[in-house]
Design a protein around this motif. Sequence first.
Motif, short mmCIF file in Angstrom:
data_model
loop_
_atom_site.label_atom_id
_atom_site.label_comp_id
_atom_site.label_asym_id
_atom_site.label_seq_id
_atom_site.Cartn_x
_atom_site.Cartn_y
_atom_site.Cartn_z
N ASN A 120 0.85 -1.19 0.00
CA ASN A 120 0.00 0.00 0.00
C ASN A 120 0.88 1.24 0.00
O ASN A 120 1.64 1.47 0.95
N ALA A 121 0.77 2.04 -1.05
CA ALA A 121 1.63 3.21 -1.20
C ALA A 121 1.13 4.43 -0.44
O ALA A 121 1.76 5.49 -0.48
N ALA A 122 0.00 4.31 0.26
CA ALA A 122 -0.58 5.45 0.97
C ALA A 122 0.33 5.92 2.09
O ALA A 122 0.96 5.12 2.79
N SER A 123 0.37 7.22 2.28
CA SER A 123 1.08 7.78 3.42
C SER A 123 0.14 7.86 4.60
O SER A 123 -1.08 7.79 4.46
N LEU B 177 -17.82 9.51 -4.93
CA LEU B 177 -17.00 10.34 -4.04
C LEU B 177 -16.73 11.71 -4.64
O LEU B 177 -16.51 11.85 -5.84
N GLU B 178 -16.74 12.72 -3.79
CA GLU B 178 -16.36 14.06 -4.20
C GLU B 178 -14.86 14.22 -4.02
O GLU B 178 -14.30 13.83 -3.01
N ASN B 179 -14.21 14.77 -5.03
CA ASN B 179 -12.77 15.04 -5.01
C ASN B 179 -11.95 13.81 -4.62
O ASN B 179 -11.10 13.88 -3.72
N PRO B 180 -12.17 12.67 -5.28
CA PRO B 180 -11.41 11.47 -4.92
C PRO B 180 -9.93 11.61 -5.30
O PRO B 180 -9.60 12.13 -6.36
N VAL B 181 -9.08 11.15 -4.40
CA VAL B 181 -7.64 11.13 -4.62
C VAL B 181 -7.16 9.70 -4.53
O VAL B 181 -7.45 8.99 -3.55
N GLN B 182 -6.44 9.24 -5.53
CA GLN B 182 -5.95 7.86 -5.52
C GLN B 182 -4.73 7.75 -4.62
O GLN B 182 -3.76 8.46 -4.79
N PHE B 183 -4.79 6.84 -3.65
CA PHE B 183 -3.66 6.68 -2.73
C PHE B 183 -2.86 5.41 -2.99
O PHE B 183 -1.77 5.25 -2.45
N ASN B 184 -3.40 4.50 -3.80
CA ASN B 184 -2.64 3.28 -4.07
C ASN B 184 -2.85 2.76 -5.47
O ASN B 184 -3.98 2.73 -5.98
#
Length: 235
Positions: free
Chosen positions: A8-11, A36-43
């Motif tokens: 998992n590359a998420a911080s 989702l609103e304003n989704p950010v990819q974490f992995n």
Amino acid sequence: MATPTPHNAASSGSIAKTVLMPGDPLRAKFIAETYLENPVQFNTVRNMFGYTGTYQGTPVSVMGSGMGMPSIGIYSYELYHFYGVDNIIRIGSAGGLSDTVKLRDVVIGMGACTNSNYAAQYHLPGTFAPIADYGLLRKAVDAAEAQGTHVVVGNILSSDTFYTADDGFNDAWKRMGVTCIEMEAAALYMNAAYAGKKALCILTISDHLYTGESLSAEERQTTFREMMEIALALA
């Protein structure tokens, strides 16, 4: 273990307290882009896509788990222990066993039987019964009623085998009142119990093992909206 992890590359801090976890990472992508609103990819590690955004103003994450208990066992363990996640809601497909369920029905797994040896790691002096968090289960039933969706609450089976050499396998579990078969919930419920966290499994019947009815891979990926919206209401 520090974050990011090998899987998992998420911080730290980039994953919400509640995570929706479909098996298919493309279903995770669909949910993020649709709801989702304003989704950010974490992995993107191993193409196991994960996203964080907001739903009706509340932070929520969605991440694929892959297939089977070893896979969801890794991802859910890391989310609970390394990323501070409190609630994981599995949203997946299942094969119907019981005559009380039909294609596209939504099933909530109150308990998860299993033929897996996953619980052996805990060295318990008996047999552990993996169960859902009652608070999440009750909220899910309330959310389903509010949207007008009929749900079946009952026992499910988390199987290590998709193809089995045992001709009587399905009949034996059906005889015990098990509603359907999937491949992940028991490990998720055990990981939640061990971590002192919460878990729930919500399923949509994608095929029925006795009627022979089934849905396509694309339909499984993009059309299980009732299940997705029930899970989002729990965030």
